[in-house]
Design an enzyme around this catalytic site. Sequence first.
Site, short mmCIF file in Angstrom:
data_model
loop_
_atom_site.label_atom_id
_atom_site.label_comp_id
_atom_site.label_asym_id
_atom_site.label_seq_id
_atom_site.Cartn_x
_atom_site.Cartn_y
_atom_site.Cartn_z
N LYS A 1 0.77 -1.49 -0.22
CA LYS A 1 0.67 -0.22 0.25
C LYS A 1 0.95 1.10 0.05
O LYS A 1 0.47 2.10 -0.96
CB LYS A 1 -1.49 0.04 1.11
CG LYS A 1 -1.68 -0.99 1.22
CD LYS A 1 -2.55 -1.16 2.08
CE LYS A 1 -2.30 -1.64 4.09
NZ LYS A 1 -1.85 -3.20 4.12
N ARG B 1 10.76 -7.05 5.17
CA ARG B 1 11.10 -5.44 5.20
C ARG B 1 11.42 -5.39 6.62
O ARG B 1 12.50 -4.43 7.43
CB ARG B 1 9.53 -5.10 4.90
CG ARG B 1 9.66 -3.53 5.53
CD ARG B 1 8.29 -3.13 5.12
NE ARG B 1 7.02 -3.51 6.37
CZ ARG B 1 5.72 -3.18 5.95
NH1 ARG B 1 5.44 -2.85 5.39
NH2 ARG B 1 4.93 -2.94 7.05
P1 ADP Z 1 1.29 -2.59 7.84
O1 ADP Z 1 1.00 -1.77 6.25
O2 ADP Z 1 1.97 -2.62 7.68
O3 ADP Z 1 -0.27 -3.12 8.03
P2 ADP Z 1 0.71 -0.46 9.20
O4 ADP Z 1 1.76 0.78 9.62
O5 ADP Z 1 -0.71 0.37 8.27
O6 ADP Z 1 0.81 -2.14 9.04
O7 ADP Z 1 -0.15 0.09 10.16
C1 ADP Z 1 0.59 -0.76 11.89
C2 ADP Z 1 -0.21 -0.95 13.28
O8 ADP Z 1 -0.58 0.85 13.32
C3 ADP Z 1 -1.39 -1.78 13.27
O9 ADP Z 1 -0.85 -2.94 13.08
C4 ADP Z 1 -2.07 -1.11 14.11
O10 ADP Z 1 -1.81 -1.74 15.24
C5 ADP Z 1 -1.68 0.23 14.01
N1 ADP Z 1 -2.97 0.86 12.73
C6 ADP Z 1 -2.98 1.27 11.74
N2 ADP Z 1 -4.08 2.05 10.79
C7 ADP Z 1 -4.60 1.57 12.35
C8 ADP Z 1 -6.33 1.74 12.12
N3 ADP Z 1 -6.65 1.76 11.07
N4 ADP Z 1 -7.06 1.01 12.94
C9 ADP Z 1 -6.80 0.53 14.01
N5 ADP Z 1 -4.97 0.35 13.96
C10 ADP Z 1 -4.40 0.90 13.45
#
Ligand code: ADP
Length: 193
Positions: free
Chosen positions: A14, A128
């Site tokens: 993403k 990663r």
């Molecule tokens: P990835 O793309 O590797 O899943 P992100 O960088 O989007 O990771 O998110 C890392 C962490 O941040 C998630 O595992 C969660 O704990 C928290 N997080 C991010 N966005 C959200 C969301 N929209 N709702 C709940 N938790 C979130």
Amino acid sequence: MVNIVLFGPPGAGKGTQSEKIIEKYGLKHISTGDLFRKHLGEGTDLGKKAQSFMDNGKLVPDHVVIGMVDDFLNDNTGEKGFIFDGFPRTVAQAEALDELLAKHETSINCMLMLEVPHEELKKRLLERGKTSGRADDQNEEKINIRIQEYLNKTLPVASFYEQQGKICKVKGVGSIDGIFADIAASLDAHFKA
Ligand code: ADP
């Protein structure tokens, strides 16, 4: 305005693809994961609230995430549109996002879904983890929890947008440019329709 939700499991690409979408379509990027990591780094109250959830691969509670997105939208008016990356991750967040956007007299145009097989995801996340410094990428158990959270809580968000006729599906395996070409074709077709 044009507002896109970029949707897909952890490790789907993403972040990589959103950079290319922003460049081509001139949208403002909002990644809730990046915002949380910034708060964590700065030691804010919000960062403290999110830390234990993130460290364990669990989703941060909805009200914390929704409040943060509300603030972001209020601080960034006058944009051409937004690309939401890593949000909404639950149906409650998707419903809240509709309300937040309605306040700004706009709405989601389309949800772009990046499809990647689970074995490929694990491989990418562990890879990663060697360079990202992200603790949640270095441990297979935490990766499995994140994928489970995705399947249990986030996948239903796809049905939410499907009911609104807003889904564009794209295969997230292949070269970065090849995937982006499919994304651009899908978005252009969606906007023409
Ligand atoms: P990835 O793309 O590797 O899943 P992100 O960088 O989007 O990771 O998110 C890392 C962490 O941040 C998630 O595992 C969660 O704990 C928290 N997080 C991010 N966005 C959200 C969301 N929209 N709702 C709940 N938790 C979130």
